[in-house]
Design an enzyme around this catalytic site. Sequence first.
Site, PDB file in Angstrom:
ATOM      1  N   GLY A 262      27.662  22.280   1.375  1.00 31.79           N
ATOM      2  CA  GLY A 262      28.358  21.006   1.525  1.00 31.79           C
ATOM      3  C   GLY A 262      27.681  19.936   2.001  1.00 31.79           C
ATOM      4  O   GLY A 262      26.602  19.703   1.804  1.00 31.79           O
ATOM      5  N   ARG A 263      28.171  18.641   1.869  1.00 30.79           N
ATOM      6  CA  ARG A 263      27.525  17.547   2.448  1.00 30.79           C
ATOM      7  C   ARG A 263      26.982  17.527   3.613  1.00 30.79           C
ATOM      8  O   ARG A 263      26.889  18.216   4.458  1.00 30.79           O
ATOM      9  CB  ARG A 263      28.849  16.286   2.064  1.00 30.79           C
ATOM     10  CG  ARG A 263      29.310  15.525   1.116  1.00 30.79           C
ATOM     11  CD  ARG A 263      29.841  14.187   1.881  1.00 30.79           C
ATOM     12  NE  ARG A 263      29.710  13.132   1.995  1.00 30.79           N
ATOM     13  CZ  ARG A 263      29.578  12.623   3.462  1.00 30.79           C
ATOM     14  NH1 ARG A 263      29.909  13.110   3.863  1.00 30.79           N
ATOM     15  NH2 ARG A 263      28.680  11.833   3.254  1.00 30.79           N
ATOM     16  N   ASP A 264      25.605  17.229   3.373  1.00 29.07           N
ATOM     17  CA  ASP A 264      24.706  17.072   4.347  1.00 29.07           C
ATOM     18  C   ASP A 264      24.751  18.327   4.911  1.00 29.07           C
ATOM     19  O   ASP A 264      24.743  18.493   6.372  1.00 29.07           O
ATOM     20  CB  ASP A 264      24.754  15.600   5.334  1.00 29.07           C
ATOM     21  CG  ASP A 264      23.878  15.170   6.271  1.00 29.07           C
ATOM     22  OD1 ASP A 264      22.385  15.795   6.139  1.00 29.07           O
ATOM     23  OD2 ASP A 264      24.824  14.900   7.788  1.00 29.07           O
ATOM     24  N   HIS A 265      24.389  19.805   4.525  1.00 31.32           N
ATOM     25  CA  HIS A 265      24.266  20.413   5.103  1.00 31.32           C
ATOM     26  C   HIS A 265      22.635  21.100   6.157  1.00 31.32           C
ATOM     27  O   HIS A 265      21.911  20.700   5.721  1.00 31.32           O
ATOM     28  CB  HIS A 265      23.920  22.498   3.913  1.00 31.32           C
ATOM     29  CG  HIS A 265      23.831  22.823   4.634  1.00 31.32           C
ATOM     30  ND1 HIS A 265      24.774  23.918   3.805  1.00 31.32           N
ATOM     31  CD2 HIS A 265      23.001  23.505   5.260  1.00 31.32           C
ATOM     32  CE1 HIS A 265      25.021  24.958   4.188  1.00 31.32           C
ATOM     33  NE2 HIS A 265      23.975  24.810   4.875  1.00 31.32           N
ATOM     34  N   ALA A 266      23.599  21.290   7.279  1.00 33.76           N
ATOM     35  CA  ALA A 266      22.542  22.088   8.343  1.00 33.76           C
ATOM     36  C   ALA A 266      21.782  20.086   8.751  1.00 33.76           C
ATOM     37  O   ALA A 266      20.490  20.389   8.857  1.00 33.76           O
ATOM     38  CB  ALA A 266      21.508  22.293   8.029  1.00 33.76           C
TER      39      ALA A 266
ATOM     40  N   ILE B   7      12.201  10.355  40.712  1.00 35.62           N
ATOM     41  CA  ILE B   7      11.529   9.643  39.797  1.00 35.62           C
ATOM     42  C   ILE B   7      12.017   9.621  38.549  1.00 35.62           C
ATOM     43  O   ILE B   7      11.842   9.284  37.698  1.00 35.62           O
ATOM     44  CB  ILE B   7       9.926   9.368  40.634  1.00 35.62           C
ATOM     45  CG1 ILE B   7      10.413   9.036  41.389  1.00 35.62           C
ATOM     46  CG2 ILE B   7       9.086   8.084  38.775  1.00 35.62           C
ATOM     47  CD1 ILE B   7       8.360   9.115  42.331  1.00 35.62           C
TER      48      ILE B   7
ATOM     49  N   ARG C 276       5.837  18.817  39.295  1.00 33.07           N
ATOM     50  CA  ARG C 276       6.622  17.822  39.192  1.00 33.07           C
ATOM     51  C   ARG C 276       7.546  17.562  37.906  1.00 33.07           C
ATOM     52  O   ARG C 276       8.594  17.426  37.974  1.00 33.07           O
ATOM     53  CB  ARG C 276       5.940  16.134  39.030  1.00 33.07           C
ATOM     54  CG  ARG C 276       5.568  15.368  40.056  1.00 33.07           C
ATOM     55  CD  ARG C 276       4.880  14.184  39.889  1.00 33.07           C
ATOM     56  NE  ARG C 276       3.808  13.772  38.829  1.00 33.07           N
ATOM     57  CZ  ARG C 276       3.221  13.075  38.892  1.00 33.07           C
ATOM     58  NH1 ARG C 276       3.606  11.501  38.795  1.00 33.07           N
ATOM     59  NH2 ARG C 276       2.004  13.021  37.379  1.00 33.07           N
TER      60      ARG C 276
ATOM     61  N   ARG D 155      12.950  18.898  47.050  1.00 27.40           N
ATOM     62  CA  ARG D 155      11.550  19.766  47.674  1.00 27.40           C
ATOM     63  C   ARG D 155      11.700  20.039  48.401  1.00 27.40           C
ATOM     64  O   ARG D 155      10.875  21.146  48.865  1.00 27.40           O
ATOM     65  CB  ARG D 155      11.022  18.535  48.110  1.00 27.40           C
ATOM     66  CG  ARG D 155      10.494  17.326  46.605  1.00 27.40           C
ATOM     67  CD  ARG D 155       8.376  17.830  45.698  1.00 27.40           C
ATOM     68  NE  ARG D 155       8.408  17.539  45.250  1.00 27.40           N
ATOM     69  CZ  ARG D 155       7.527  18.076  44.435  1.00 27.40           C
ATOM     70  NH1 ARG D 155       7.242  18.486  44.128  1.00 27.40           N
ATOM     71  NH2 ARG D 155       7.123  17.217  43.276  1.00 27.40           N
TER      72      ARG D 155
ATOM     73  N   HIS E 173      39.067  23.965  10.688  1.00 28.75           N
ATOM     74  CA  HIS E 173      40.228  22.978  10.280  1.00 28.75           C
ATOM     75  C   HIS E 173      41.001  23.618   9.162  1.00 28.75           C
ATOM     76  O   HIS E 173      40.166  24.451   8.126  1.00 28.75           O
ATOM     77  CB  HIS E 173      39.854  21.771  10.827  1.00 28.75           C
ATOM     78  CG  HIS E 173      39.334  21.395  12.635  1.00 28.75           C
ATOM     79  ND1 HIS E 173      39.767  22.098  13.730  1.00 28.75           N
ATOM     80  CD2 HIS E 173      38.009  20.718  12.833  1.00 28.75           C
ATOM     81  CE1 HIS E 173      39.380  21.476  14.289  1.00 28.75           C
ATOM     82  NE2 HIS E 173      37.980  20.894  13.760  1.00 28.75           N
TER      83      HIS E 173
ATOM     84  N   GLN F   6      28.520  28.522   5.432  1.00 27.56           N
ATOM     85  CA  GLN F   6      28.048  28.218   6.583  1.00 27.56           C
ATOM     86  C   GLN F   6      28.994  27.881   7.716  1.00 27.56           C
ATOM     87  O   GLN F   6      28.820  26.585   7.143  1.00 27.56           O
ATOM     88  CB  GLN F   6      26.681  28.517   5.857  1.00 27.56           C
ATOM     89  CG  GLN F   6      26.365  27.394   6.784  1.00 27.56           C
ATOM     90  CD  GLN F   6      25.285  27.787   7.810  1.00 27.56           C
ATOM     91  OE1 GLN F   6      24.337  28.952   8.147  1.00 27.56           O
ATOM     92  NE2 GLN F   6      25.165  26.918   8.488  1.00 27.56           N
ATOM     93  N   THR F   7      29.213  28.120   9.317  1.00 28.50           N
ATOM     94  CA  THR F   7      29.283  26.676  10.151  1.00 28.50           C
ATOM     95  C   THR F   7      28.984  27.351  11.161  1.00 28.50           C
ATOM     96  O   THR F   7      28.590  28.193  11.288  1.00 28.50           O
ATOM     97  CB  THR F   7      30.980  27.004   9.881  1.00 28.50           C
ATOM     98  OG1 THR F   7      31.331  26.242  10.943  1.00 28.50           O
ATOM     99  CG2 THR F   7      32.066  28.186  10.033  1.00 28.50           C
ATOM    100  N   ARG F   8      28.758  26.110  11.565  1.00 28.20           N
ATOM    101  CA  ARG F   8      28.584  25.742  13.323  1.00 28.20           C
ATOM    102  C   ARG F   8      29.419  24.815  13.703  1.00 28.20           C
ATOM    103  O   ARG F   8      29.454  24.652  15.406  1.00 28.20           O
ATOM    104  CB  ARG F   8      27.154  25.253  13.890  1.00 28.20           C
ATOM    105  CG  ARG F   8      27.243  24.026  12.347  1.00 28.20           C
ATOM    106  CD  ARG F   8      25.566  23.694  13.056  1.00 28.20           C
ATOM    107  NE  ARG F   8      25.546  22.242  14.011  1.00 28.20           N
ATOM    108  CZ  ARG F   8      25.970  21.591  13.575  1.00 28.20           C
ATOM    109  NH1 ARG F   8      25.450  20.402  12.068  1.00 28.20           N
ATOM    110  NH2 ARG F   8      25.760  19.907  14.195  1.00 28.20           N
TER     111      ARG F   8
ATOM    112  N   HIS G  71      38.724  22.898   6.419  1.00 27.03           N
ATOM    113  CA  HIS G  71      37.686  23.831   6.127  1.00 27.03           C
ATOM    114  C   HIS G  71      38.458  24.742   5.683  1.00 27.03           C
ATOM    115  O   HIS G  71      37.962  25.575   4.384  1.00 27.03           O
ATOM    116  CB  HIS G  71      36.781  24.837   7.037  1.00 27.03           C
ATOM    117  CG  HIS G  71      36.341  22.873   8.151  1.00 27.03           C
ATOM    118  ND1 HIS G  71      36.773  23.036   8.970  1.00 27.03           N
ATOM    119  CD2 HIS G  71      35.011  22.366   7.818  1.00 27.03           C
ATOM    120  CE1 HIS G  71      36.140  22.306   9.988  1.00 27.03           C
ATOM    121  NE2 HIS G  71      34.885  21.999   9.027  1.00 27.03           N
TER     122      HIS G  71
END
Length: 568
Positions: free
Chosen positions: A287-291, A473, A447, A433, A199, A193-195, A202
Amino acid sequence: MSIPNHAPIPELYVSYESAQKLKHEAGGLPSWDLTPRQTCDLELLMNGGFHPLKGFMTEADYDGVLENMRLSDGSIWPIPVTLDVAEAFAETVEPGQDIALRDAEGVILAILSVTDKWSPDKNAEAKKVFGADDIAHPAVNYLHHTAGKVYLGGPITGIQPPVHYDFKARRDTPNELRAYFRKLGWRKVVAFQTRNPLHRAHQELTFRAAKEAQANLLIHPVVGMTKPGDVDHFTRVRCYEAVLDQYPASTTHLSLLNLAMRMGGPREAVWHAIIRKNHGITHFIVGRDHAGPGKNSEGKDFYDPYAAQDLVAKHQAEIGIEMVDFKQMVYVQEKAQYFPVDEVPEKSTVLDISGTELRRRLREGLEIPDWFSFPEVVQELRRTSPPRAKQGFTVFFTGLSGSGKSTIANALMVKLMEMGGRPTTLLDGDVVRKHLSSELGFSKEHRDLNIKRIGYVASEITKNGGIAICAPIAPYTATRRAVREMVEQYGAFLEVHVATSLEECERRDRKGLYKLAREGKIKEFTGISDPYEEPQNPELRVETENVDVDNCAHQVILKLESMGLIRA
């Protein structure tokens, strides 16, 4: 009940003949135009990617998912898949009714038979699903600031899939992948799985995973919605295609998954495993810290780096998929090859480039070494993200009425035009405006809409390599964040808080507006009868009291130089 990986999986589509008939009948139904995220969800509901879901979740299923990651029938399911709609639309719909679900072009994709309608407790949903009610999390921000207030649930009758004009040959439904594996006789398939672009680390990781599982490899990137600020999927797919020939052709397949990610860490990893199981996959790399979505408001990681692996390992037998857990891969200089971080030989020189460092090198046009990535991938990335000094960007001034935003913005525009090199556009409050928002009033809704229009135009200017200078603003944090997200898809966003005090603005009162507001003749006036939410972490804060305009504009120029957006 788990379906063997070569057998077909149930879909929610009706036959072609029934679809033509239903399409005709559905023309008279109340209809809901799907958001991009809902379109991704609907596609995976209809094609079996979200099996066993038969439609958008009922309230009982939703409650079960929040409480213990289970549908009301006991099946494991970690992420809510709900149809969120606006309150005004919800008032016109009652359980027992059918509604037509349409894409952005108005084409009817499916019919929802509404069984449930409820207003969820979004704070509880954020805490239970994502672990914290913190809008630094993209899905929590979406929940509170983009999603509708009412949820509709019920079974779906699928008429036709959403149309994709891009990479058609690379898009496979779960049943198309299952048929492909059956045809090639692939019994074991490991999915990656990749987003992000691929490299060399991977590639090494996927080679090892396939070898360890003695399986064939499916590269299965998400091309629906990922994290705001990610590399766009067109660039990523061109990168994947550029490196496909680095893999043995007979054992590797690339297929695109039209999923809207929530960046939900451990729960999302379990969700990904279920979705991959539905696509006929037997092994799944986590993998580490997936998603993981990155840092929370306190600057700490949202999730423990190995929490996703632990949660998938706990449920893998029930899902019917085997997890391949992967450590970070690093390059060992002396050996000229990659090793898992915990297998590095002693006294070795370890080389690694983080995602942040890669972005910095692209931004500054610095060398990206061959050991890190493939020349074809780097070339593709450089085409899409040229060095910062050649990219478009947006400078967004915010501050009270009379704080001096417009004056500084005008001075900045002249200075940038003097430098030349990129077209520069000033989107000042009064000008906008007149040309973009002449029909809008000054209610909070109007606004907000005005600011979002400014953000949209600024994002288009940025995308096309120009400079947009905005000076509204913009009193609300959530709206400023929405504009930032629009722009940061394409280039840098510099928020400048013109921090002039209310007393000073009222003393200046060039247009006499504060006087009218104090007399109650202008309703909902920022700073008087309506709040101004000060930016907490703007890129720059400028004080205008006892400082001349030229100096204020020069501070912005210096900041742009330090960000690498203009050459010194």
